[in-house]
Structures are given as structure tokens and as C-alpha cells.
Design an enzyme around this catalytic site. Structure first.
Site, PDB file in Angstrom:
ATOM      1  CG  ASP A 102      -2.217   0.246   0.933  1.00  0.00           C
ATOM      2  OD1 ASP A 102      -2.454   1.312   0.549  1.00  0.00           O
ATOM      3  OD2 ASP A 102      -3.274  -0.674   1.200  1.00  0.00           O
ATOM      4  CG  ASP A 210      -4.857   5.292   0.952  1.00  0.00           C
ATOM      5  OD1 ASP A 210      -5.785   4.694   0.890  1.00  0.00           O
ATOM      6  OD2 ASP A 210      -4.555   6.328   1.438  1.00  0.00           O
ATOM      7  CD  GLU A 272      -8.905   4.316  -2.091  1.00  0.00           C
ATOM      8  OE1 GLU A 272     -10.062   3.739  -1.128  1.00  0.00           O
ATOM      9  OE2 GLU A 272      -8.273   5.050  -1.650  1.00  0.00           O
ATOM     10  CG  HIS A 346      -9.031  -1.834   3.990  1.00  0.00           C
ATOM     11  ND1 HIS A 346      -8.688  -1.857   2.660  1.00  0.00           N
ATOM     12  CD2 HIS A 346      -8.400  -0.605   4.345  1.00  0.00           C
ATOM     13  CE1 HIS A 346      -8.309  -0.576   2.478  1.00  0.00           C
ATOM     14  NE2 HIS A 346      -8.287   0.345   3.557  1.00  0.00           N
ATOM     15  CG  ASP A 347     -11.810   1.622   3.328  1.00  0.00           C
ATOM     16  OD1 ASP A 347     -11.156   1.404   4.245  1.00  0.00           O
ATOM     17  OD2 ASP A 347     -11.159   2.118   2.322  1.00  0.00           O
TER      18      ASP A 347
HETATM   19  O1  ISL Z   1     -14.606   3.976   2.052  1.00  0.00           O
HETATM   20  C1  ISL Z   1     -14.739   5.059   1.938  1.00  0.00           C
HETATM   21  C2  ISL Z   1     -15.383   5.882   1.001  1.00  0.00           C
HETATM   22  O2  ISL Z   1     -16.638   6.167   1.594  1.00  0.00           O
HETATM   23  C3  ISL Z   1     -13.668   5.827   2.827  1.00  0.00           C
HETATM   24  O3  ISL Z   1     -13.911   4.938   4.102  1.00  0.00           O
HETATM   25  C4  ISL Z   1     -12.202   5.713   2.574  1.00  0.00           C
HETATM   26  O4  ISL Z   1     -11.807   6.773   3.720  1.00  0.00           O
HETATM   27  C5  ISL Z   1     -11.879   6.195   1.302  1.00  0.00           C
HETATM   28  O5  ISL Z   1     -12.091   5.125   0.520  1.00  0.00           O
HETATM   29  C6  ISL Z   1     -10.168   6.271   1.153  1.00  0.00           C
HETATM   30  O6  ISL Z   1      -9.518   5.267   1.845  1.00  0.00           O
HETATM   31  C7  ISL Z   1      -8.340   4.935   2.142  1.00  0.00           C
HETATM   32  O7  ISL Z   1      -7.617   6.069   2.577  1.00  0.00           O
HETATM   33  C8  ISL Z   1      -7.991   6.115   3.979  1.00  0.00           C
HETATM   34  C9  ISL Z   1      -8.209   5.080   4.681  1.00  0.00           C
HETATM   35  O8  ISL Z   1      -8.953   5.253   5.875  1.00  0.00           O
HETATM   36  C10 ISL Z   1      -9.009   3.885   4.206  1.00  0.00           C
HETATM   37  O9  ISL Z   1      -8.682   2.666   5.058  1.00  0.00           O
HETATM   38  C11 ISL Z   1      -8.060   3.826   2.791  1.00  0.00           C
HETATM   39  O10 ISL Z   1      -8.398   2.738   2.013  1.00  0.00           O
HETATM   40  C12 ISL Z   1      -7.098   7.158   4.418  1.00  0.00           C
HETATM   41  O11 ISL Z   1      -5.889   6.993   4.350  1.00  0.00           O
END
Ligand code: ISL
Length: 469
Positions: A102, A210, A272, A346-347
Site C-alpha cells: 500500500d 491510496d 484508488e 478493508h473499507d
Molecule cells: O470507504 C470510503 C469511501 O466512503 C472511505 O472510508 C475511505 O476513507 C476512502 O475510500 C479512502 O480510503 C483509503 O484512505 C483512507 C483510509 O482510512 C482507508 O482505509 C483507505 O482505504 C485514508 O488513508
């Protein structure tokens, strides 16, 4: 007719995502760890997986489960040592499994040395590596007012006041996650060398990038328009998602990557992106543009969530879901772009609970149906640990048991703006029960009583559009 094939391993790959905290605990301290992952590589291989994507394992105060990084070049001690990590990479490679890590570089942690330096004084050489601004003004009681009205994804203002220099810094995620100022070239170079170069020099095969759409902020950081007058802070994403210089940054970073790998080695990147239009998606993933190899779209994982506020559920139909899912891959037709297919990460909650039925009667068949769906669509398949067993959401977790910072932060903001007994809070609880980010973060296997593999063997799934040219 001659067809020129340029096959790429990652186009036919199945990638297995691992969340280190909850995958496998090798030393019984209650946390999963890297040695645990290494011990399960044979299981992973047996699934037919081509690569693993390991979520952040770097040193971190864990405000956002490792997405707040204090040192890109060090493993968080609970997850093990650098040696454990190098061994995980080596043992994966021995089994023909590639390793994707990541890359969290929209922001770091308040505990990162660069940020500590930056916050130390207004004249520090790294001051400009982050976004520092004086208050817009002061309330009657002297409380400083944030420089603009943007809200953080995790509730409240996107600015945190720093008493030391009497200025605010920007954090679009948690207060402990200061955003880097990508306009600063020296800062970009330091990010590349520490977070990208270090791991390429240690043999990783690529990166999951990310929030790769958010590095470029609109100059001046203007106020967002007021879309919800009932709350003090507004959605500022128009000013930082797919921003003006984002493609320039990704091209520059990709060029840097090539300088760090041996001739002939290929790196795979998946960005992402989340939201955007067709042009954005093409710009990010066109092979000649050399930014990402593929991207994650959030359209289908957001169906049934209100566009104004994630934690407010709205009705949706099967057609809505299908159209949303199709947005992930239809844009590549006739192009040199590529895409991903996923239902979990994981989100996200568990897909069987979100899009199928997790009742004892239907859980297995429902999971199999969703597995069949994703392996038969176009794009590189990403599956999340436990999805292969049809793991469901947890049930009846109380608000005090929620661990994820998005859940706790949003709870705090609703409590402050609307009150504990408000309708808004009631809806938040309902949404949390279905879509809390914690659903995907419970221990691997933990809640599955009778584990059965729900995935057909994953390798060589069909590709409808065949995009090898
Ligand atoms: O799922 C999401 C969209 O509604 C959000 O929770 C998420 O924060 C977003 O997709 C970005 O995610 C990534 O960066 C965040 C981290 O909390 C997430 O786990 C990660 O996947 C901040 O670094």
C-alpha cells in the site's frame, strides 16, 4: 491478420488483499503479523492467487489502522521486523506470488519526522511540505476559525489548529493525517524516495495507491459551496478530487519507479480513484499515459448510500447495482485502458451481507453467486481475505465497540451537530449496522462456523472484452 499480443500478468491475475491486523497472529499477542502472513502462503497459493496486496504494515500510531504512517521505511513493531517483511516477500516470490504494498502518500502521520519538523516553526525548511494557513478569523470567545469550510471524511473540520505557530494544517482524513503539499517538488521527491523507492529496492512488485485521486488541491483552497446548511462544514471534494495537476504527479511518480527497478522488471499499480467521469478514468489507466495500470471505482460499493452522506441508507434496485458495477469496466472498451473488479476491501462490509443474504440458509449459495459474478466480468479480480469463505458482517456491535476512525469520528460529529437522540443519529446507527468499515476488519475466519471455499478456482477467469492489444 496479425494480432500482436502484449500479455501482462496483472490483466489475468487474481489479487488477494490482506489486512495484517486480522489475518493471522503468529505470536498470540492478539494482532495479526507479517510472520503470520508468511505462514499462510501455501494456503493462499492453493486458492489460485497470483499476487497479494498487503495493507499498511509501516510504523504508525494507528489512528487510522496504519493509513497514518510515521515512517515509510520501518515495519510497525507489532507486525514484526523489516526482516519478517523481506522474508514475506521472498517466500511469496518462491511460490510465484507477487507482492503489492500500500502506498499512502496523500498524507502521513502527525508523528512523521517531516511533519514534526514542519510544525516546529513558520520558517522551517519543511513548512511548505504541508498546508499551513492562519485562521480565517476568531469567534467572539477567541476560538480560531478554520481557513476554509471543508469537512474531513471522518467528521468535523478538515483543519486542525496548532497552538505552537497559531496556524491550522489541512487533513482531509483524520486529524492525525496531515495532507502533503504536492506542489512542493522537494516534498514529492522525498515521498518517492522513501515510500516508493525503498520498497522497490526491496523487491515489491507494485503498489495499491491510496486515495490516488486527491493529491492535487485547487490553488487558494476556496470554500466549498453550502450543500447542507444544517452543518458547519461542507463537502470540498470538488477542490481536491481529480485536481488540476493530478495526472502530472502520477506520470512523474511512474517515471521515478522505472529508475528504481532492474531492466525488464514490470511494476503493477492500482490507484484508488473512487469517483470521477469516464475521461478521468481513461486518463488514469491508459497504458500510453503511464500513470496507473488500473483503478478502483466506488460506484457499485456506494449504491444504497445517500450521495450527500455515506451513513444514510437509501433504497436501491438490482438494476442500480448492475449499472454501477458496469461503470468499473465499460469505459475500457476499445481503449488501451484496464480495470478492476471487486466487491470487498478493508473499507467495505462483507459482500454477502451487503449484496446477498448472510442467513444460515443462504450464506453459502449467496457467496458463491457473488464469487461467480466477479470472476466472470472483465478486469483484474481483487478478493479480500475471508471473502473466499463467505465471511458475513458481525452482528449487534455497540457504538463503544466501533474501532474505525471513520465510524467514531462521524459519531462525534453527529452528536455535536444534531444530538444523541436525533433522527440523524438513528439513521447513522442503521447504516453502521450494514456498512461499518469494521465489518471487514474482524479476525479472519472468526465468525464463520462451517468454512467452505465459495470461490471457483480463481485463476484464468474469462475476460469479456479481451484487451491484450
Ligand atoms: O470507504 C470510503 C469511501 O466512503 C472511505 O472510508 C475511505 O476513507 C476512502 O475510500 C479512502 O480510503 C483509503 O484512505 C483512507 C483510509 O482510512 C482507508 O482505509 C483507505 O482505504 C485514508 O488513508
Amino acid at each position: 491478420m496479425t494480432i500482436i499480443h502484449n500479455p501482462k500478468w496483472w490483466k489475468e491475475a487474481t489479487i488477494y488483499q490482506i489486512y495484517p491486523a486480522s489475518f493471522k497472529d503468529s505470536n498470540n499477542d492478539g494482532w495479526g503479523d507479517l510472520a503470520g502472513i508468511t505462514s499462510k502462503l501455501d494456503y493462499i497459493k492453493e486458492l489460485g492467487v497470483d499476487a497479494i496486496w498487503v495493507c499498511p504494515f509501516y510504523d504508525s500510531p494507528q489512528e487510522d489502522m496504519g493509513y497514518d504512517i510515521a515512517n515509510y521505511e520501518k515495519v510497525w513493531p507489532r507486525y514484526g521486523t523489516s526482516e519478517d517483511c523481506f522474508q514475506m516477500i521472498e517466500e511469496s516470490h518462491k511460490r510465484g506470488i507477487k507482492v503489492i504494498v500500500d502506498l499512502v502518500i496523500n498524507h502521513c502521520s502527525e508523528e512523521h519526522e517531516w511533519f514534526k519538523e514542519s510544525r516546529s516553526s513558520k520558517t522551517n525548511a519543511k513548512r511548505d511540505w504541508f498546508f499551513w494557513k492562519p485562521p480565517k478569523g476568531y469567534e467572539i470567545d477567541g476560538t480560531p476559525i478554520p481557513p476554509n469550510n471543508w469537512r474531513s471524511f471522518f467528521g468535523g473540520s478538515a483543519w486542525k489548529y496548532d497552538e505552537n505557530t497559531e496556524e491550522f494544517f489541512l487533513h482531509v482524513f483524520a486529524p492525525g493525517q496531515p495532507d502533503f503539499n504536492w506542489e512542493n517538488k522537494e516534498c514529492r521527491q522525498a515521498i518517492y524516495d522513501s515510500s516508493v523507492g525503498f520498497w522497490l529496492r526491496h523487491n515489491v512488485d507494485g503498489f495499491r495507491i491510496d486515495v490516488g485521486s486527491m493529491y492535487s488541491k485547487v490553488e487558494g483552497l476556496p470554500d466549498a459551496s453550502i450543500t447542507d446548511p444544517t452543518v458547519p462544514y461542507q463537502d470540498g471534494t470538488d477542490f481536491f478530487v481529480n485536481g488540476p495537476r493530478i495526472h502530472e504527479y502520477h506520470k512523474e511518480m511512474r517515471q521515478y519507479m522505472y529508475t528504481q527497478i532492474p531492466e525488464g522488471k514490470e511494476i503493477m499499480t492500482v490507484g484508488e480513484v473512487g469517483i470521477g467521469n469516464e475521461k478521468d478514468f481513461k486518463d488514469y489507466t491508459s497504458s500510453k499515459e503511464e500513470e496507473f495500470n488500473m483503478m478502483f471505482n466506488f460506484k457499485h460499493t456506494s449504491v444504497g448510500e445517500s450521495p450527500e452522506f455515506k451513513y444514510e441508507l437509501i433504497p436501491f434496485t438490482l438494476k442500480d447495482f448492475k449499472l454501477a458495477l458496469a461503470e468499473s469496466f465499460l469505459f475500457i472498451e476499445g481503449t488501451d485502458c484496464w480495470s478492476t473488479i471487486y466487491l470487498e476491501n478493508h473499507d467495505q462490509p462483507r459482500s454477502v451481507s451487503r449484496f446477498g443474504s448472510d442467513s444460515p440458509e443462504w450464506r453459502e449459495i449467496s457467496s458463491k453467486m457473488l464469487a461467480t459474478l466477479i470472476i466472470s466480468l472483465t478486469g483484474t479480480v481483487f478478493i479480500y481475505q475471508g471473502q473466499e469463505l463467505g465471511m458475513p458482517n458481525f452482528k449487534n456491535r455497540k457504538i463503544e465497540q466501533i474501532k474505525c476512525v471513520e465510524g467514531t469520528g462521524t459519531y462525534g460529529a453527529i452528536k455535536r451537530d444534531y444530538g444523541e437522540d436525533s433522527e440523524k443519529m438513528k439513521k447513522f446507527y442503521e447504516a453502521l449496522a450494514l456498512i461499518s468499515r469494521d465489518h471487514g476488519r474482524t479476525p479472519f475466519l472468526g465468525v464463520v462456523k462451517s468454512p467452505t471455499l465459495v470461490f471457483p478456482r480463481m485463476r484464468n477467469h474469462g475476460s469479456i472484452l479481451m484487451n491484450h492489444l
